[in-house]
Design an enzyme around this catalytic site. Sequence first.
Site, PDB file in Angstrom:
ATOM      1  N   GLU A   1       0.849  -1.190   0.000  1.00 24.95           N
ATOM      2  CA  GLU A   1       0.000   0.000   0.000  1.00 24.95           C
ATOM      3  C   GLU A   1       0.881   1.236   0.000  1.00 24.95           C
ATOM      4  O   GLU A   1       1.994   1.213   0.521  1.00 24.95           O
ATOM      5  CB  GLU A   1      -0.883   0.031   1.258  1.00 24.95           C
ATOM      6  CG  GLU A   1      -1.942  -1.048   1.300  1.00 24.95           C
ATOM      7  CD  GLU A   1      -2.593  -1.135   2.680  1.00 24.95           C
ATOM      8  OE1 GLU A   1      -2.173  -0.404   3.598  1.00 24.95           O
ATOM      9  OE2 GLU A   1      -3.528  -1.950   2.829  1.00 24.95           O
TER      10      GLU A   1
ATOM     11  N   LYS B   1       2.371   4.511   1.327  1.00 22.55           N
ATOM     12  CA  LYS B   1       2.568   5.065   2.668  1.00 22.55           C
ATOM     13  C   LYS B   1       2.409   6.576   2.559  1.00 22.55           C
ATOM     14  O   LYS B   1       3.299   7.275   2.067  1.00 22.55           O
ATOM     15  CB  LYS B   1       3.962   4.701   3.191  1.00 22.55           C
ATOM     16  CG  LYS B   1       4.193   5.173   4.608  1.00 22.55           C
ATOM     17  CD  LYS B   1       5.566   4.795   5.129  1.00 22.55           C
ATOM     18  CE  LYS B   1       5.675   5.086   6.616  1.00 22.55           C
ATOM     19  NZ  LYS B   1       5.283   6.453   6.977  1.00 22.55           N
TER      20      LYS B   1
ATOM     21  N   ARG C   1      -1.624   9.627  11.342  1.00 20.12           N
ATOM     22  CA  ARG C   1      -2.441   8.444  11.601  1.00 20.12           C
ATOM     23  C   ARG C   1      -3.770   8.865  12.200  1.00 20.12           C
ATOM     24  O   ARG C   1      -3.797   9.695  13.112  1.00 20.12           O
ATOM     25  CB  ARG C   1      -1.707   7.515  12.575  1.00 20.12           C
ATOM     26  CG  ARG C   1      -2.287   6.117  12.708  1.00 20.12           C
ATOM     27  CD  ARG C   1      -1.841   5.262  11.559  1.00 20.12           C
ATOM     28  NE  ARG C   1      -2.225   3.857  11.684  1.00 20.12           N
ATOM     29  CZ  ARG C   1      -1.406   2.881  12.062  1.00 20.12           C
ATOM     30  NH1 ARG C   1      -0.162   3.148  12.402  1.00 20.12           N
ATOM     31  NH2 ARG C   1      -1.818   1.636  12.099  1.00 20.12           N
TER      32      ARG C   1
ATOM     33  N   GLU D   1      -4.926   7.110   7.318  1.00 13.22           N
ATOM     34  CA  GLU D   1      -3.986   8.219   7.345  1.00 13.22           C
ATOM     35  C   GLU D   1      -4.734   9.451   6.853  1.00 13.22           C
ATOM     36  O   GLU D   1      -5.358   9.415   5.783  1.00 13.22           O
ATOM     37  CB  GLU D   1      -2.796   7.898   6.433  1.00 13.22           C
ATOM     38  CG  GLU D   1      -1.628   8.849   6.543  1.00 13.22           C
ATOM     39  CD  GLU D   1      -0.659   8.525   7.696  1.00 13.22           C
ATOM     40  OE1 GLU D   1      -0.862   7.515   8.400  1.00 13.22           O
ATOM     41  OE2 GLU D   1       0.282   9.310   7.894  1.00 13.22           O
TER      42      GLU D   1
ATOM     43  N   GLU E   1       5.454   8.580   0.848  1.00 20.32           N
ATOM     44  CA  GLU E   1       6.777   8.331   1.401  1.00 20.32           C
ATOM     45  C   GLU E   1       7.376   7.020   0.933  1.00 20.32           C
ATOM     46  O   GLU E   1       8.540   6.751   1.196  1.00 20.32           O
ATOM     47  CB  GLU E   1       6.690   8.277   2.925  1.00 20.32           C
ATOM     48  CG  GLU E   1       6.398   9.574   3.596  1.00 20.32           C
ATOM     49  CD  GLU E   1       6.460   9.404   5.104  1.00 20.32           C
ATOM     50  OE1 GLU E   1       5.598   8.671   5.628  1.00 20.32           O
ATOM     51  OE2 GLU E   1       7.358   9.960   5.728  1.00 20.32           O
TER      52      GLU E   1
ATOM     53  N   LYS F   1       2.293  -5.679   3.850  1.00 20.36           N
ATOM     54  CA  LYS F   1       1.595  -6.405   4.916  1.00 20.36           C
ATOM     55  C   LYS F   1       1.195  -7.790   4.436  1.00 20.36           C
ATOM     56  O   LYS F   1       0.757  -7.935   3.294  1.00 20.36           O
ATOM     57  CB  LYS F   1       0.319  -5.637   5.312  1.00 20.36           C
ATOM     58  CG  LYS F   1       0.550  -4.177   5.600  1.00 20.36           C
ATOM     59  CD  LYS F   1      -0.756  -3.428   5.746  1.00 20.36           C
ATOM     60  CE  LYS F   1      -0.502  -1.968   6.073  1.00 20.36           C
ATOM     61  NZ  LYS F   1      -1.753  -1.195   6.173  1.00 20.36           N
TER      62      LYS F   1
ATOM     63  N   LYS G   1       7.827  -1.294   6.228  1.00 19.70           N
ATOM     64  CA  LYS G   1       7.742  -0.094   5.402  1.00 19.70           C
ATOM     65  C   LYS G   1       9.012   0.068   4.594  1.00 19.70           C
ATOM     66  O   LYS G   1      10.104  -0.206   5.061  1.00 19.70           O
ATOM     67  CB  LYS G   1       7.468   1.147   6.250  1.00 19.70           C
ATOM     68  CG  LYS G   1       8.520   1.490   7.275  1.00 19.70           C
ATOM     69  CD  LYS G   1       8.125   2.767   8.009  1.00 19.70           C
ATOM     70  CE  LYS G   1       8.902   2.937   9.300  1.00 19.70           C
ATOM     71  NZ  LYS G   1       8.441   4.059  10.118  1.00 19.70           N
TER      72      LYS G   1
END
Length: 809
Positions: free
Chosen positions: A457, A459, A464, A512, A611, A616, A635
């Site tokens: 996904e 970032k 958050r 986010e 970023e 996951k 990440k």
Amino acid sequence: MITSFFKKKVEATADTPAPASASSVPRPAKRPIDEALGEGASKTDVSPSEPTAGAKAGRRRKATIHDSDDEDGAGNAADTTPVPPLPPLPEVSNSGTRVVAPINTTSEPTSMEMDETAPSVTATAALAQTDAKPELAAKAAQPAAAAGPSANAKGKPVGTTAAKIAYNKYDVEAAATWKAGEPVPYLFLARVFGRIEAEPKRLLITELMANAFRTVIATSPDDLLPLMSLATNKLAPAYEGIELGIGDSIMIKAVSETCGRSVAAIKADMEEVGDLGEVAMASRTKQVTLSKPKPLQVRGVYKTLKEIALTSGHEAMKRKGDKIKQMLVAAQEKEAQYIVRSLQGKMRIGLAEQTALVSLAHAFVLTASPGRDAPAALRGEALQERLIEAEAIVKQVYSEMPNYELIIKALLAHGIDELPQHARLTAGVPVKPMLAKPTKGLSEVLDRFSNCAFTCEYKYDGERAQIHLLEGGMVKVYSRNSEDNTTKYPDIAALMPRAIKSHVTSIILDSEAVAVDTKTGAILPFQVLSTRKRKDASVDDIGVKVCVFAFDLLYLNGESYLQRPLAERRAALHASLQVLPRELEFAQASDAADVDAIQEFLLESIKGNCEGLMIKTLAENATYEPSRRSLNWLKVKKDYLAGMTDSCDLVPIGAYYGKGKRTGVYGAYLLACYNPDDETYESVCKIGTGFNDEALQTLHKGLSERIIQQKRAYYKTPNWADSSQPDVWFEPCQVWEVLAADLSISPVHMAAAGLVDPAKGIALRFPRFLRVRDDKGVEDATSAEQIAEMYNNQACTKTSSTLEGGDDY
DNA sequence: GTTAGGACCAATC
DNA sequence: CTCAGACGAATTCGG
DNA sequence: CCGAATTCGTCTGAGGATTGGTCCTAAC
């Protein structure tokens, strides 16, 4: 042109400097507290501000294992104390055997015996004068000697399923000097903290804290919550937003006023000692007090801290200061030290939340509770299993209900096994969010997830947001640290009813919140997001619009989804929400498994002002359980990718004295780039991470020889308040390679001022030290112009995206 | 008394 | 947010 | 196959830029 600059940097990074073996400089993790600081009245006193004390502290700092052994030995000698009442310390079982670091074969055999008997007793005044009853010490020593160094108390070989923590020989009741039902003296806790601080082994720390809990549970259970709160330095659940409003500056003032010493003198001591708590304790001990105030109580200190936090309005600082002074005046032994640290928000005793939770769990296992076997019935492996089980329960429950008050009440009333029924995931109470582990690149990711399904996904560079929709329609928003951000995001509250599909009655989603340009839909930098109002924002005048990128679902219609695999949670997420363009969207995801596709996806994410990627697992090991594995996500950030990095060569021009474990070396440096046009050095950031212990030593040594009395006229540095100015200035003499994630327009730093922004300079985001560039002269440092260029070259700064840097790797 | 600016803090990353 | 160090557990290596 | 060596995971505590909020102080 820029690309070539980056390429050059990559080459430069390739030749690795000789790595320093950490073992070559044995630095104890915990520096025993200097005797001089503790013994005020009894010994020929040496003020820490005097040079001799400094030299002494410096030596101690470099102490090797020998020194610690000396400490232990000294601590062994029991003493009498002039200060009643003195609760005995909880005795540690001798399950632990010190395994002397393999590199250091020089430690004497005595270290073992010392360790067995009193692993955590040091020669501090406070502890030297403990009650450590000779009989007790002798008793403890015996079985240890019999069992030998590599066996536990039962004589079983270490290594198999030997006892993790033995928990023998602790007389729960005898440890209390107060009568059952009476308030626990703060001195009891301060002494436990003292022992914990002196103990490097985590298992023993856990045991010390657990034993303290046991004693309090058995005698004065009302004090268990204050005890836990003080041990973890959390006055209240994060989502209640109770803040002390006290920082270093205010504390220094308070300490100076209580001790009748000047602020300058306190600061001078800080240079030597590196810990305001110790300075306070030392100053207090030397003070002659005429009347003895009432002894501090655990619940009293806890209550006062809360009162300080709740103090606001006119003359708030004065009233806070008065409360602080009251406590410090009443403090004896190390109480002052830990009160100061509580107020600073840094206990630094080597015990934090995770360990405290384990201790709490263990304490309840070892305490008889309703429907449970008496603890005496549990032995050996059965006990160990029980401890581990309890640990898991408590950690799990805490992650779903991060509220000590509720958990402790439930534990006292119902015991561990019933705990999950009394403190479970609820909409309206934040869940500890799942975090991600940084990786060095895609190869590491593929390595780790080679045989299982995973997803990638974007970032997003925002904040958050854990969004709760409660039964009845109320919306709550929590931050990464479980702070209540509801009044910051009225816009999110407003969009939620529109976003949920009709079958949804309650939901918790993980997302986010990212600043967006509502006209273009473009994602804006974090710096823009952070200009939003923080409290009591109203929907009508929100300057910065936000888009919520949802990526997980934790709870739906009264049911917890934490134990379900991500694939399922994600399906439920998509089924429960509808996309509201530029208000609520799903995080961009790709389930592609082949390297090239992921690489491509990563590049796209960066082009899209993100970023990097989050990776996951989808099926195996894919539950949302921050308690069991807090870092089960990975990440990949762009700054870890060769070719996408912002690496600079900068010149250290100033430094700050280190604190805590950095005492005696510089803790941070001020860095500058070089501007050849007017031959100036322009500050671009401070730096305090990336150094290993050896580098800290070497740099301190090397640069101390380059100190100048005043900063040079050609240094352009921030217009800081005096308290933030560097402690020392250097002549330009070294070039350091430094890595950063981004560059930002800075309100304080001076680099490239005028080149990008008419007045403001540029600073580095997340700077870290890589190495010294011996091959470069100071005037070969990165130039102001290059800094400006790097800033302009960032994805989010660019207008017409020409980010085709893919060729770089 | 009111207001503007500065120091300090806590929070995000 | 980044990073290093320490402990302790897990895993691999070598006799 | 077992004990030693090594690797790996978890936890802690050093430190960064930037922002808005709060309280204090000085000037009006």
